[in-house]
Design a protein around this motif. Structure first.
Motif, PDB file in Angstrom:
ATOM      1  N   LEU A   6       0.837  -1.197   0.000  1.00 57.83           N
ATOM      2  CA  LEU A   6       0.000   0.000   0.000  1.00 57.83           C
ATOM      3  C   LEU A   6       0.871   1.245   0.000  1.00 57.83           C
ATOM      4  O   LEU A   6       1.965   1.251   0.549  1.00 57.83           O
ATOM      5  N   VAL A   7       0.352   2.291  -0.632  1.00 51.57           N
ATOM      6  CA  VAL A   7       1.038   3.578  -0.598  1.00 51.57           C
ATOM      7  C   VAL A   7       1.219   3.975   0.870  1.00 51.57           C
ATOM      8  O   VAL A   7       0.323   3.787   1.684  1.00 51.57           O
ATOM      9  N   GLU A   8       2.397   4.508   1.181  1.00 54.43           N
ATOM     10  CA  GLU A   8       2.681   4.875   2.562  1.00 54.43           C
ATOM     11  C   GLU A   8       1.632   5.865   3.088  1.00 54.43           C
ATOM     12  O   GLU A   8       1.276   6.823   2.403  1.00 54.43           O
ATOM     13  N   HIS A   9       1.153   5.625   4.275  1.00 55.61           N
ATOM     14  CA  HIS A   9       0.166   6.500   4.937  1.00 55.61           C
ATOM     15  C   HIS A   9      -1.150   6.633   4.163  1.00 55.61           C
ATOM     16  O   HIS A   9      -1.896   7.576   4.386  1.00 55.61           O
ATOM     17  N   LEU A  10      -1.421   5.689   3.244  1.00 61.80           N
ATOM     18  CA  LEU A  10      -2.646   5.791   2.436  1.00 61.80           C
ATOM     19  C   LEU A  10      -3.887   5.967   3.313  1.00 61.80           C
ATOM     20  O   LEU A  10      -4.702   6.848   3.078  1.00 61.80           O
ATOM     21  N   PHE A  11      -4.010   5.133   4.334  1.00 59.37           N
ATOM     22  CA  PHE A  11      -5.206   5.186   5.182  1.00 59.37           C
ATOM     23  C   PHE A  11      -5.307   6.524   5.908  1.00 59.37           C
ATOM     24  O   PHE A  11      -6.352   7.136   5.962  1.00 59.37           O
ATOM     25  N   ARG A  12      -4.188   6.913   6.483  1.00 55.78           N
ATOM     26  CA  ARG A  12      -4.199   8.156   7.259  1.00 55.78           C
ATOM     27  C   ARG A  12      -4.577   9.338   6.366  1.00 55.78           C
ATOM     28  O   ARG A  12      -5.401  10.171   6.727  1.00 55.78           O
ATOM     29  N   PHE A  15      -8.116   9.208   5.247  1.00 50.27           N
ATOM     30  CA  PHE A  15      -9.003   9.595   6.350  1.00 50.27           C
ATOM     31  C   PHE A  15      -9.188  11.113   6.338  1.00 50.27           C
ATOM     32  O   PHE A  15     -10.305  11.621   6.364  1.00 50.27           O
ATOM     33  N   GLN A  39     -14.197   6.257   9.926  1.00 51.40           N
ATOM     34  CA  GLN A  39     -13.537   5.185  10.674  1.00 51.40           C
ATOM     35  C   GLN A  39     -14.172   3.831  10.325  1.00 51.40           C
ATOM     36  O   GLN A  39     -13.477   2.843  10.102  1.00 51.40           O
ATOM     37  N   PHE A  42     -12.990   2.337   7.148  1.00 49.91           N
ATOM     38  CA  PHE A  42     -11.662   1.732   7.235  1.00 49.91           C
ATOM     39  C   PHE A  42     -11.702   0.375   7.929  1.00 49.91           C
ATOM     40  O   PHE A  42     -11.001  -0.547   7.536  1.00 49.91           O
ATOM     41  N   VAL A  43     -12.556   0.296   8.940  1.00 54.52           N
ATOM     42  CA  VAL A  43     -12.704  -0.999   9.614  1.00 54.52           C
ATOM     43  C   VAL A  43     -13.215  -2.021   8.613  1.00 54.52           C
ATOM     44  O   VAL A  43     -12.718  -3.148   8.539  1.00 54.52           O
ATOM     45  N   ALA A  45     -12.870  -1.938   5.378  1.00 56.26           N
ATOM     46  CA  ALA A  45     -11.801  -2.220   4.423  1.00 56.26           C
ATOM     47  C   ALA A  45     -10.839  -3.236   5.018  1.00 56.26           C
ATOM     48  O   ALA A  45     -10.478  -4.231   4.381  1.00 56.26           O
ATOM     49  N   LEU A  46     -10.456  -3.005   6.253  1.00 51.09           N
ATOM     50  CA  LEU A  46      -9.497  -3.901   6.897  1.00 51.09           C
ATOM     51  C   LEU A  46     -10.063  -5.322   7.016  1.00 51.09           C
ATOM     52  O   LEU A  46      -9.387  -6.304   6.721  1.00 51.09           O
ATOM     53  N   GLY A 135      -5.345  12.868  10.264  1.00 50.06           N
ATOM     54  CA  GLY A 135      -5.830  11.514  10.519  1.00 50.06           C
ATOM     55  C   GLY A 135      -5.126  10.768  11.649  1.00 50.06           C
ATOM     56  O   GLY A 135      -5.104   9.545  11.664  1.00 50.06           O
ATOM     57  N   ASN A 137      -5.035   9.439  15.498  1.00 50.80           N
ATOM     58  CA  ASN A 137      -6.037   9.233  16.540  1.00 50.80           C
ATOM     59  C   ASN A 137      -5.503   9.787  17.859  1.00 50.80           C
ATOM     60  O   ASN A 137      -4.367  10.268  17.944  1.00 50.80           O
TER      61      ASN A 137
END
Lengths: 410, 115
Positions: A6-12, A15, A39, A42-43, A45-46, A135, A137
């Protein structure tokens, strides 16, 4: 499935983007609902991806964001009690338009300016920015800023409450409000960066992330013509120059490495190049700022191929300019250090005597450490050790303490 | 070759309050596990399950909404893998990424009826 990591920090980053875009539609009063909804995405997705990864994770997340928007429209429509006037009608056409890159950037820019609204206290601004734009927490903010989680939680709650209660508009301010807010935005970016760069705590990853986020926010501002001031370019240059050295500041064993002993071949040249380009832009206009002088100083250090080749005269000149521009004891302290390097001990001592230790609060140890440098340079090892002991007494973190102790032995 | 089901039991991600960055890190571990199996030629497939549970029970077919177990015992998904022995599957399961979250893997052989 895709073999690409995954692209670095994609999720963050995703978000932050999704929260900003959704806020543009649903308004700041729904911010908490929006963050929860993102949120959830993302859950999901995970949960899903761990078994079956999508071919294009970024597109998957974007689609999930779109679906989430449609859900929220239904939900807010059904509840119809907390719903304020929506800024956009929920047509599919509009949704797609809002998810174009420049519209996402526009939404994020609005969020940065909201974070820096004067109704929020400085510490609330920083927590809010790290949460809603970057993004992070609560736990990550707490680790990054060395604060208890409960404190961060309260700051975020207060910030959100103010944003809602005061009806702060989700917009970049205009007219007379713009400049002071823009200045504050730059300050907040600078502070976030320094939290990462200056701190010496163990959580290396968070530390680097704070610096990375500050750089990213700066770049986001630079994309806009009307934001490209000399001051912003200077800030960007400064962050680039400092960031280029980030990996050489701490040894693999977690020990502090000072400028003299850093491996200069490991400084990250692409960032230095970016910094130089930004500095050239900053110099095009006759507009000075503390960032400008700080960047000039950082650039001067970067230029020297070895510590011995440092042009201390030039650096002393920039510090003198900086002090004249904005009188601050930390700058005075740095200038004293430069004078020591120049062999100009009388001037160094004069400056150090001007600094009341209490003005430096928890950075007093830097003053004692610089006194130690002065005594050592003059060959008085007894006094140098005495000052070092004072510094060790005053220092608040273990990494710096070990560093100072190391000097004591040497 | 036999087929085995690896059942993933543990806390739902929703309850853990992971940050986006932490979720991405976890995702990376799952990808790595899956890629490792692929590179070793271990055929696997599976599905993920939502947290929500409906349970029908008793002669009256009473329908209830979950949760029925402690949240840390929730079945979150499964893989079906081909392997020679259950020991091989235990070996594969060494790389399951969520042990640190208190989750566990249960391995069951899929029954094949000889005619």
């Amino acid at each position: 499935m895709s073999d690409e990591p995954l692209v670095e920090h994609l999720f963050r980053h995703q978000f932050g983007k999704m929260v900003s875009v959704l806020t543009r539609i649903f308004g700041l009063s729904n911010l908490e609902m929006i963050e929860d909804a993102v949120q959830d995405t993302f859950v999901n997705a995970l949960t899903k991806w761990r078994i079956q990864a999508p071919d294009d994770p970024e597109a998957w997340l974007m689609q999930a964001a779109k679906n989430r928007m449609v859900d929220l429209f239904r939900k807010t429509k059904a509840e119809n009690k907390h719903t304020e006037q929506l800024y956009y009608s929920p047509g599919a056409h509009h949704l797609n338009e809002l998810l174009l890159d420049h519209e996402i950037e526009d939404a994020q820019l609005r969020m940065i300016f909201v974070a820096c609204h004067p109704a929020l206290k400085p510490e609330e601004q920083i927590a809010f920015a790290l949460r809603s734009i970057a993004g992070f927490n609560i736990k990550e903010i707490a680790v990054g800023l060395l604060l208890p989680e409960e404190t961060v939680k309260k700051r975020l709650q207060r910030a959100r409450k103010k944003v809602v209660d005061q009806g702060i508009e989700f917009a970049v301010p205009s007219g007379a409000e713009l400049l002071p807010r823009f200045n504050r935005v730059m300050d907040v970016i600078y502070i976030i960066f320094n939290e990462g760069f200056q701190s010496t705590h163990q959580a290396q990853i968070i530390k680097k992330d704070l610096c990375g986020e500050a750089l990213r926010l700066c770049q986001l501002l630079l994309k806009r013509d009307e934001m490209r001031s000399s001051k912003l370019y200077a800030l960007f240059a400064l962050l680039c120059f400092h960031s280029s050295r980030l990996d050489t500041k701490i040894s693999p064993e977690g020990e502090l490495i000072d400028l003299e002993h850093q491996d200069r071949t490991q400084w990250f040249w692409p960032l230095i190049k970016l910094g130089n380009e930004a500095m050239n832009k900053a110099m095009e206009r006759d507009e000075l700022s503390t960032y400008y002088f700080e960047a000039a100083i950082a650039g001067e250090h970067i230029k020297a191929r070895t510590f011995a080749e440092t042009d201390w005269d030039q650096i002393a000149h920039w510090y003198a300019c900086l002090l004249e521009w904005h009188d601050h004891d930390i700058y005075r302290l740095n200038l004293a250090y430069v004078h020591i390097q120049q062999g100009n001990f009388a001037n160094a001592e004069r400056l150090l005597l001007q600094i009341p230790p209490k003005n430096l609060a928890d950075r007093q140890y830097l003053l004692f450490g610089t006194w130690a440098e002065l005594h050592k340079a003059k060959g008085d090892h007894q006094k140098a050790n005495a000052s070092l002991k004072e510094a060790i007494e005053a220092v608040t973190n273990d990494v710096e303490r070990r560093y100072l102790r190391g000097k004591l032995r040497g | 070759m036999k087929e085995f089901m690896m059942i993933f039991v543990g806390t739902s991600y929703e309850e853990l309050g992971l940050s986006p960055e932490q979720m991405q890190a976890r995702m990376g571990k799952w990808f790595a596990w899956s890629n490792k199996m692929e590179s070793q030629g271990i055929a696997h497939r599976g599905e993920a399950l939502h947290d929500a549970v409906k349970r029908i029970s008793g002669p009256d077919r009473v329908v209830g909404d979950g949760p029925f177990v402690e949240s840390k015992e929730l079945v979150g998904g499964y893989y079906i893998v081909k392997a020679e022995t259950v020991e091989d599957v235990v070996e594969i399961a060494q790389d399951f990424p969520d042990y640190d979250l208190g989750s566990s893997v249960e391995i069951r052989e899929i029954m094949v009826f000889d005619q």
